[in-house]
Structure formats: structure tokens, C-alpha cells
Design a protein around this motif. Sequence first.
Motif, PDB file in Angstrom:
ATOM      1  N   THR A 255     -10.562  -8.192   0.957  1.00  0.00           N
ATOM      2  CA  THR A 255      -9.970  -6.897   1.315  1.00  0.00           C
ATOM      3  C   THR A 255      -9.293  -6.232   0.129  1.00  0.00           C
ATOM      4  O   THR A 255      -9.606  -5.092  -0.231  1.00  0.00           O
ATOM      5  N   ILE A 256      -8.328  -6.921  -0.496  1.00  0.00           N
ATOM      6  CA  ILE A 256      -7.637  -6.378  -1.680  1.00  0.00           C
ATOM      7  C   ILE A 256      -7.334  -7.508  -2.671  1.00  0.00           C
ATOM      8  O   ILE A 256      -6.221  -7.626  -3.174  1.00  0.00           O
ATOM      9  N   ASN A 257      -8.314  -8.323  -2.987  1.00  0.00           N
ATOM     10  CA  ASN A 257      -8.057  -9.463  -3.878  1.00  0.00           C
ATOM     11  C   ASN A 257      -7.542  -9.052  -5.245  1.00  0.00           C
ATOM     12  O   ASN A 257      -6.796  -9.791  -5.889  1.00  0.00           O
ATOM     13  N   VAL A 258      -7.959  -7.904  -5.733  1.00  0.00           N
ATOM     14  CA  VAL A 258      -7.677  -7.481  -7.108  1.00  0.00           C
ATOM     15  C   VAL A 258      -7.070  -6.081  -7.105  1.00  0.00           C
ATOM     16  O   VAL A 258      -7.020  -5.422  -6.064  1.00  0.00           O
ATOM     17  N   PRO A 259      -6.578  -5.595  -8.275  1.00  0.00           N
ATOM     18  CA  PRO A 259      -5.938  -4.271  -8.318  1.00  0.00           C
ATOM     19  C   PRO A 259      -6.811  -3.194  -7.676  1.00  0.00           C
ATOM     20  O   PRO A 259      -7.978  -3.043  -8.005  1.00  0.00           O
ATOM     21  N   CYS A 260      -6.201  -2.429  -6.763  1.00  0.00           N
ATOM     22  CA  CYS A 260      -6.974  -1.498  -5.936  1.00  0.00           C
ATOM     23  C   CYS A 260      -6.348  -0.110  -5.851  1.00  0.00           C
ATOM     24  O   CYS A 260      -6.827   0.748  -5.098  1.00  0.00           O
ATOM     25  N   TRP A 261      -5.261   0.139  -6.609  1.00  0.00           N
ATOM     26  CA  TRP A 261      -4.594   1.436  -6.579  1.00  0.00           C
ATOM     27  C   TRP A 261      -5.358   2.483  -7.383  1.00  0.00           C
ATOM     28  O   TRP A 261      -5.922   2.196  -8.437  1.00  0.00           O
ATOM     29  N   ALA A 262      -5.319   3.729  -6.909  1.00  0.00           N
ATOM     30  CA  ALA A 262      -5.728   4.856  -7.735  1.00  0.00           C
ATOM     31  C   ALA A 262      -4.694   5.047  -8.835  1.00  0.00           C
ATOM     32  O   ALA A 262      -3.518   4.695  -8.676  1.00  0.00           O
ATOM     33  N   ALA A 263      -5.106   5.606  -9.965  1.00  0.00           N
ATOM     34  CA  ALA A 263      -4.210   5.742 -11.113  1.00  0.00           C
ATOM     35  C   ALA A 263      -3.000   6.607 -10.816  1.00  0.00           C
ATOM     36  O   ALA A 263      -1.932   6.428 -11.425  1.00  0.00           O
ATOM     37  N   ASP A 264      -3.122   7.540  -9.874  1.00  0.00           N
ATOM     38  CA  ASP A 264      -1.980   8.400  -9.545  1.00  0.00           C
ATOM     39  C   ASP A 264      -1.069   7.784  -8.494  1.00  0.00           C
ATOM     40  O   ASP A 264      -0.036   8.369  -8.139  1.00  0.00           O
ATOM     41  N   GLY A 265      -1.418   6.616  -7.968  1.00  0.00           N
ATOM     42  CA  GLY A 265      -0.581   5.913  -7.012  1.00  0.00           C
ATOM     43  C   GLY A 265      -0.518   6.530  -5.625  1.00  0.00           C
ATOM     44  O   GLY A 265       0.265   6.103  -4.789  1.00  0.00           O
ATOM     45  N   ARG A 266      -1.366   7.506  -5.357  1.00  0.00           N
ATOM     46  CA  ARG A 266      -1.335   8.174  -4.055  1.00  0.00           C
ATOM     47  C   ARG A 266      -2.212   7.492  -3.014  1.00  0.00           C
ATOM     48  O   ARG A 266      -2.102   7.799  -1.826  1.00  0.00           O
ATOM     49  N   ALA A 267      -3.094   6.602  -3.452  1.00  0.00           N
ATOM     50  CA  ALA A 267      -4.021   5.961  -2.537  1.00  0.00           C
ATOM     51  C   ALA A 267      -4.463   4.628  -3.095  1.00  0.00           C
ATOM     52  O   ALA A 267      -4.291   4.347  -4.296  1.00  0.00           O
ATOM     53  N   PHE A 268      -5.037   3.803  -2.238  1.00  0.00           N
ATOM     54  CA  PHE A 268      -5.632   2.539  -2.683  1.00  0.00           C
ATOM     55  C   PHE A 268      -6.914   2.322  -1.900  1.00  0.00           C
ATOM     56  O   PHE A 268      -7.148   2.940  -0.851  1.00  0.00           O
ATOM     57  N   ALA A 269      -7.758   1.446  -2.414  1.00  0.00           N
ATOM     58  CA  ALA A 269      -9.049   1.132  -1.785  1.00  0.00           C
ATOM     59  C   ALA A 269      -8.970  -0.233  -1.125  1.00  0.00           C
ATOM     60  O   ALA A 269      -8.215  -1.114  -1.576  1.00  0.00           O
ATOM     61  N   LEU A 270      -9.767  -0.458  -0.104  1.00  0.00           N
ATOM     62  CA  LEU A 270      -9.764  -1.712   0.625  1.00  0.00           C
ATOM     63  C   LEU A 270     -11.118  -1.903   1.302  1.00  0.00           C
ATOM     64  O   LEU A 270     -11.927  -0.965   1.386  1.00  0.00           O
ATOM     65  N   VAL A 271     -11.353  -3.112   1.810  1.00  0.00           N
ATOM     66  CA  VAL A 271     -12.535  -3.385   2.622  1.00  0.00           C
ATOM     67  C   VAL A 271     -12.076  -3.995   3.939  1.00  0.00           C
ATOM     68  O   VAL A 271     -11.280  -4.936   3.966  1.00  0.00           O
ATOM     69  N   LYS A 272     -12.590  -3.445   5.033  1.00  0.00           N
ATOM     70  CA  LYS A 272     -12.377  -4.009   6.371  1.00  0.00           C
ATOM     71  C   LYS A 272     -13.674  -4.675   6.823  1.00  0.00           C
ATOM     72  O   LYS A 272     -14.753  -4.325   6.364  1.00  0.00           O
ATOM     73  N   TYR A 273     -13.539  -5.619   7.748  1.00  0.00           N
ATOM     74  CA  TYR A 273     -14.708  -6.324   8.263  1.00  0.00           C
ATOM     75  C   TYR A 273     -14.740  -6.274   9.786  1.00  0.00           C
ATOM     76  O   TYR A 273     -13.697  -6.256  10.433  1.00  0.00           O
ATOM     77  N   ALA A 274     -15.950  -6.267  10.327  1.00  0.00           N
ATOM     78  CA  ALA A 274     -16.106  -6.259  11.783  1.00  0.00           C
ATOM     79  C   ALA A 274     -17.359  -7.029  12.145  1.00  0.00           C
ATOM     80  O   ALA A 274     -18.326  -7.045  11.383  1.00  0.00           O
TER      81      ALA A 274
END
Length: 274
Positions: A255-274
Motif C-alpha cells: 500500500t505505502i511501503n516506500v515514500p509516496c508523497w507528492a513534492a508539494d505535500g498536498r497529496a500522496f499515492a497508495l494502492v488498495k486491494y479487493a
Amino acid sequence: MRSSLEIFELESGISRVVWQTDALIEAPNWNLEGNSLLFNGAGRLFRIPVAGGEPVQVDTGFADACNNDHGISPDGSLIAISHHLDEGSCIYTLPAAGGAPRRVTDAVPSYWHGWSPNGARMAYCAKRHGQFDIYSIGVSGGDELQLTGRAGFEGHNDGPDYSPDGQHIWFNSDRTGHAQIWRMTVDGNDPVQITHDGRVNWFPHPSPDGAHVLYLSYPPGTEGHPADKPVELRLMDPKGQDSRTLAAFKGGQGTINVPCWAADGRAFALVKYA
């Protein structure tokens, strides 16, 4: 398993889907320019625009067994990868556009986790003498510096990521019973436990402005950091205060094993599973 690559915006509290697939994908990184995400799947790396579209495979040369521990250097020129050899995971770097990997760590297994803000060093988790601890090494290789595992630093130590000022490394450790979020200086001194709750907490990632720390929480009693489990993404300030749950879903490993922030700190990326 269905994987959903998403972007979570802090201001709105809304998570937006970038791409979905029936394949297993993991561990998104945000590029410096803020227009694409890097993730792994089936042993390879892929790049996709944040606006959506189809992923494009990154040329990683002979490295066809890349795991979910990878990241883009602060200046955007390199990608660090963790590629599985027969004897275990090994850290390499390659040009950001793709190309031949260059080996960094001699000893295996080694799992990359974070770049120092100046791009000169890397922090990683490694198993040595049967114990998982945190190490750092220069970007060109050389001697690794052991940061945990000394007297008073027992337990499984994992998930290191640098603070944006380059003074500290955040990590998770179960040395007090189960995985909690900790912080230490970059030379491995002055460890401080930040979270003190019943959750099993992993993979802390300070925001680029230093105002927040994002981390992954499993239910009490969870062992390790399994995939496809009920989890929460939580946010706190660097002192461990104002902690709150941003989202709850099925996720975990990848999901977020490694750095995932946008450079401006307004958002981050992730993975969900289903």
C-alpha cells in the motif's frame, strides 16, 4: 486480487482512482515534477500519468524481479530498486528514464526504503545474522552503516524514511512488544518511540514540508506486515500528536511501503486491494 492505484488529497480528504487492474501492483512513488507515479508489478517497474492512462514499463535491464522497495532520488535523476537475486534482495540504482542497473549493496538481503534529502545516502532494511535492522549506505556503495541492532536497539526494525531536514530517520520497530513508529538521528542515536497504541504500525513517511507523518496501521495482534488485510492510513504531526485516521480499507503490504508523497505535500499515492 484487484489493485486500485489511487491519489489521496489532504485538503479534500478524497481518494481518486488513477488506475485499476486485476494484477498485483504495489508501492507507488511520486515523481519530482508531480505528473507521474512509479510502481512495481510482476517483477518490473511501471510509470503512469497521475491523470490516468495506461502504464508504461520502465527499462530495468536484467532486473526482472523487482520488489516493492524502490524510489526516485530527490533530484529526479535516479531510481533505486530492490531486485531479487538467488540469495536475496539487493539494492541497485539506474537512470530515471531507465537503463542498466548499478549494484549498491554487497550483502543480501537488502531492501531499499529511503533517500537522504541531498541524495547522497540511502536508508534500507537488511537481514544480517538472522536479525532485521536498519542500515544506511552511500549512493555509490561502500561500507554500510548499521543504525539499529546495537545494545538497546533490539527487535525487528524496518521501514526507514528520512525527515525532510535530513536530521532524522523514521522507522518502525517491535522492540517494545509490537510494531510502533520510532524516530532516531541519522547516525542511529537517540531513538524515540512516537506512537504508543494497540495498533500495529508500519512504514512512516514524513511529508515534504515536515508537518505530517503518514503511516499504515494494522489491527492489534497482526504479525508482520501482511497483504490484503483491513488497515488504516493515519496521519500525525512529528511529535505524535493530532493523530487521526484518513482512510480505512483492505491493504497492507504494497500500500505505502516506500515514500509516496507528492513534492508539494498536498497529496500522496497508495494502492488498495479487493
